[in-house]
Design a protein around this motif. Structure first.
Motif, PDB file in Angstrom:
ATOM      1  N   TYR A  12       0.860  -1.189   0.000  1.00  7.80           N
ATOM      2  CA  TYR A  12       0.000   0.000   0.000  1.00  7.80           C
ATOM      3  C   TYR A  12       0.893   1.235   0.000  1.00  7.80           C
ATOM      4  O   TYR A  12       1.680   1.433   0.913  1.00  7.80           O
ATOM      5  CB  TYR A  12      -0.894  -0.012   1.247  1.00  7.80           C
TER       6      TYR A  12
ATOM      7  N   VAL B 141      -2.101  -1.329  -3.680  1.00 13.49           N
ATOM      8  CA  VAL B 141      -2.976  -0.165  -3.516  1.00 13.49           C
ATOM      9  C   VAL B 141      -2.139   1.084  -3.765  1.00 13.49           C
ATOM     10  O   VAL B 141      -1.123   1.296  -3.089  1.00 13.49           O
ATOM     11  CB  VAL B 141      -3.591  -0.109  -2.106  1.00 13.49           C
TER      12      VAL B 141
ATOM     13  N   GLY C 116      -7.297   3.942   4.189  1.00 16.21           N
ATOM     14  CA  GLY C 116      -6.733   2.606   4.354  1.00 16.21           C
ATOM     15  C   GLY C 116      -7.501   1.781   5.363  1.00 16.21           C
ATOM     16  O   GLY C 116      -7.763   0.595   5.150  1.00 16.21           O
TER      17      GLY C 116
END
Lengths: 283, 348
Positions: free
Chosen positions: B105, B201, B246
């Motif tokens: 991420y 992500v 998130g």
């Protein structure tokens, strides 16, 4: 460690978490719960407990309660095949919103704090990667309707209540986090809003904003009540703020910038780094 | 049955390519690596590090996943994202695409050089720009006539600032970026077998241009099941710097580990707060204006791409054998923060 509890006493167990509170709060709490929900978890429903989360799970989906914050979230299990993704209840977002609003208020969301609704829209598509840029249209899967929260005319940021229904009238997803907002915070927000209604007082306030962060002075802003998010397991915080979104002159992400009634920058408790970097890397 | 079938096919395929012992690639991939930058000399931000911390701490609050690396500010380098086999200084195998990781991420800046202020009423009216595809993106209505702005498939970028004095970009559209290659996927993207992530992500600004998904992201698929991005859908609008995006994604895992990963990302927009209203109604949800969370999956054919995009759940995501095994079909799902069914964002 995950603990499973059979359905015996399930409603009592989940219900024990639920409740409404109005003490010292102008903003009423609504805590959603499984027995008020239309979300169908399917057959073989049982309760699982993992840390601070309680999950009523069946063969269709799960309804989760965060026992620290009281936030709830219900989601479907992944479909066995992509063809079984939900179909939309309607192509008319207003029709969807009417149904979802009635459902959520009927469940207990305080109607007096619902200042409006809006939808989010889930769509899907696909195409061959061999043809470069694709021109295949995406199709609607479902709408999700959100209730917008305001107290004494002041928007509340951080709360949510949303629901999505499919073509069979079954729920696809829902989530609720509607915490109590202390009287003192609402009063402070109302007073700040009144203060900024006066041109001279607003000018003085904006001088303070400029002193704290120069690029925020020309950004449009408004008074809001902001609180810590649904997943924050630390101390709950709610604050009256003047809130702006500032675009960087270099481009890139826009910054959310908030100021307290004294024009001092505000950082919420869940906006702080909590981790530690890995040992220094070589490459 | 589908994951099992995929597993056998991929196992045989990988076994033919790889001499590593079965046990080395049969282990589940569980790591979660996070990278975030707030300390930018090209526009200071404040919530990216909190955003990735909130994501990972929520994911790790129940079992199933493990902590990978965490790099922030000056420890986030352009080479973290480039492939070790394709770039002389590439180092993704130690950073954003580590063997054993399931999820990576990134949160930070991007660039919006895909957008222009050129007025259009249809895509055909947009001037051609060499080497790019184009679209006319709905901007507003004059009475009931839609008017748009031209956008182009310029390479999309992750922006970092290693020294805190000079921002650097790495583009994932055409640079030496390949994510997810490992024994389960095979070496079909020319990046060997030293990656790992199954979900990437990219939480940046202008992460992808509406409808230009293939030219802007195909390059990065080398085994990764799904790439999740934020897609502004109106020129001038963009991702907002929020700390709860998130965690909103991780909420879907915590609520139901049997939920599908791609729809979890798109649905996460419903729990994100902050931002500004959209011209067409709605708005906010972590977006400054109009935009969407979008999840893209690429596979060798439609059935596999649809499975990865709409069916693969959080438990299956850890299985190396569910990796993508080649280019051929892209499937996408997105959730707009407004009614993008009534107000489609492309003017054809």
């Amino acid at each position: 460690m995950k603990t499973e509890i059979k359905t015996f006493g399930l409603t009592v167990f989940l219900g024990a978490l639920a409740g409404a509170s109005a003490s010292n709060a102008a903003g009423l709490q609504y805590q959603h719960r499984a027995d008020k929900s239309q979300f169908n978890v399917g057959a073989s429903a049982h309760l699982e407990v993992q840390g601070p989360y309680q999950r009523l799970r069946g063969d269709r989906g799960a309804f989760m309660v965060d026992t620290v914050t009281g936030a709830t979230l219900a989601t479907l299990n992944a479909p066995p095949s992509p063809e079984l993704l939900p179909e939309p209840l309607t192509q008319d977002p207003d029709e969807h919103s009417g149904i979802a609003r009635d459902y959520l208020i009927g469940a207990g969301v305080p109607a007096g704090e619902v200042s409006g609704t809006h939808v989010t829209t889930t769509m899907k598509g696909g195409g061959s990667t061999r043809s470069g840029a694709l021109s295949s249209p995406s199709k609607l899967l479902w709408y999700t309707t959100h209730l917008e929260r305001s107290i004494e005319g002041i928007p509340v940021e951080g709360s949510f209540a949303f629901a999505a229904f499919d073509s069979n009238g079954e729920m696809i997803t829902e989530g609720v986090y509607w915490p109590a907002i202390p009287d003192s915070v609402v009063d402070e927000a109302v007073q700040l809003n009144q203060k900024l209604g006066s041109p001279s007082e607003k000018a003085a306030f904006m001088r303070g904003v400029e002193a704290a962060r120069a690029d925020a002075k020309d950004a449009p802003g408004e008074v809001k009540i902001v609180h810590t998010s649904a997943g924050h397991h630390g101390q709950f915080e709610a604050k009256a703020v003047y809130s702006t979104v500032v675009k960087s002159r270099f481009g890139g992400k826009a910054s959310l910038v908030r100021f307290d009634p004294e024009a001092k920058p505000v950082t919420m408790a869940d906006e702080k780094a909590t981790g530690t970097d890995s040992p220094r890397k070589e490459k | 049955m589908e994951p099992f079938r995929r597993g056998i096919a991929r196992g045989l395929f990988a076994a033919a390519l790889c001499l590593c012992p079965l046990s080395a690639w049969a282990a589940p991939e569980t790591g979660i690596t996070i990278e975030a930058v707030d300390n930018y000399s090209c526009g200071q931000l404040s919530n990216n590090i909190a955003n990735v911390d909130n994501f990972r701490s929520r994911m790790l609050s129940i079992g199933g996943y493990a902590a990978g690396a965490r790099w922030t500010n000056g420890l986030v380098w352009p080479t973290d994202f480039t492939d070790v086999d394709l770039a002389s200084d590439g180092a993704d195998t130690w950073n954003f695409d580590r063997p054993g990781d399931a999820i990576a991420y990134f949160s930070g800046h991007g660039t919006c050089d895909d957008q222009t202020n050129t007025v259009c009423f249809s895509t055909a009216e947009c001037p051609d720009v060499a080497g790019t595809d184009k679209r006319c993106l709905l901007d507003h209505y004059i009475w009931w006539f839609p008017e748009g702005r031209c956008v182009y498939s310029r390479p999309r970028s992750i922006v970092v600032d290693r020294t805190g004095t000079s921002c650097q970009s790495v583009n994932y559209s055409s640079d030496t970026v390949r994510w997810g290659e490992d024994p389960g996927s095979g070496d079909w993207a020319g990046a060997a077998l030293n990656g790992g992530v199954n979900l990437a992500v990219i939480d940046n600004s202008c992460g992808i241009t509406p409808d230009l998904y293939v030219p802007e992201t195909l390059n990065a698929f080398a085994g990764v099941s799904t790439i999740a991005l934020i897609m502004p859908t109106r020129v001038g609008d963009d991702t907002a710097d929020v700390a709860n995006r998130g965690r909103a994604l991780a909420d879907r895992y915590v609520a139901n580990p049997w939920s599908a990963v791609g729809p979890s990302w798109t649905d996460a927009i419903n729990s994100v707060t902050g931002g500004r209203s959209c011209f067409f109604g709605g708005g906010g949800h972590g977006i400054d204006g109009c935009g969407a969370h979008i999840a893209l999956s690429v596979e060798v054919n439609e059935a596999r791409a649809e499975w990865a995009n709409g069916t693969e759940n959080w438990i299956q995501l850890r299985d190396d054998w569910n990796d993508s095994i080649g280019w051929g079909w892209m499937a996408w799902i997105y959730t707009c923060n407004y009614d993008c069914n009534t107000y489609p964002f492309i003017l054809w």
